[in-house]
Design an enzyme around this catalytic site. Sequence first.
Site, mmCIF file in Angstrom:
data_model
loop_
_atom_site.group_PDB
_atom_site.id
_atom_site.type_symbol
_atom_site.label_atom_id
_atom_site.label_comp_id
_atom_site.label_asym_id
_atom_site.label_seq_id
_atom_site.Cartn_x
_atom_site.Cartn_y
_atom_site.Cartn_z
ATOM 1 N N HIS A 17 0.793 -1.037 0.089
ATOM 2 C CA HIS A 17 0.010 0.021 0.120
ATOM 3 C C HIS A 17 0.858 1.128 -0.067
ATOM 4 C CE1 HIS A 17 -3.840 -2.129 1.715
ATOM 5 N NE2 HIS A 17 -3.328 -2.688 0.811
ATOM 6 N N GLU A 66 0.778 3.978 1.829
ATOM 7 C CA GLU A 66 1.391 4.277 3.152
ATOM 8 C C GLU A 66 2.609 3.318 3.465
ATOM 9 O OE1 GLU A 66 -1.749 3.499 2.220
ATOM 10 O OE2 GLU A 66 -2.870 4.257 3.734
ATOM 11 N N CYS A 98 -6.227 1.785 5.972
ATOM 12 C CA CYS A 98 -6.806 0.706 6.322
ATOM 13 C C CYS A 98 -6.169 0.092 7.651
ATOM 14 C CB CYS A 98 -6.350 -0.354 5.327
ATOM 15 S SG CYS A 98 -4.796 -1.196 5.155
ATOM 16 N N CYS A 157 -2.381 -0.561 7.367
ATOM 17 C CA CYS A 157 -1.550 0.793 7.425
ATOM 18 C C CYS A 157 -1.813 1.507 8.692
ATOM 19 C CB CYS A 157 -1.840 1.557 6.398
ATOM 20 S SG CYS A 157 -1.552 0.585 4.601
#
Length: 170
Positions: free
Chosen positions: A53, A55, A83, A86
């Site tokens: 992801h 992040e 999410c 993260c």
Amino acid sequence: MTEDEQFMLLAMREAEKAREADEVPCGCVVVKDGRVIARGWNQVETLKDATAHAEMLALTAAEAAVGDWRLEGCTVYVTKEPCPMCAGALVHCRPDRVVFGIPDSRGGACGGWINLLDSNPPLNHKCEVQGGVLADACLEQFQSFFRAARAAAKERKRREREEGCDAASD
């Protein structure tokens, strides 16, 4: 334009890189002392890695930039609410702030669905969370990606049906 909006625009540029690679357009920048020290964009499909992801990639780059896993004094800007994975990483990295564009009521972990960054009982770190920065622009970036993806899928199915009909008539 506020400083938060200026840095969110940079996160949106990262999201555009993801979109150009046919990835979900989420982008992230990490800022320390008014300077971007790390960037990331979704690369789940590109890297065949569910943890890639925006992040996560930006946090790893930021840790390398500061030479420590603690990101104290940093602000993380991300186009979509993080999410749970993260947000958990954010708790452990300990930035001062997390600023996001669009909330995620179904899977966001910074207040949309749950809030891991301000849990009770508290985890090992709490940080300030600011949502809704350039939300409309971030939302349009997401929506246009998914509109295009749905249209492409519909066109693929139409072509497959036509090819199937052509093969049957031969």
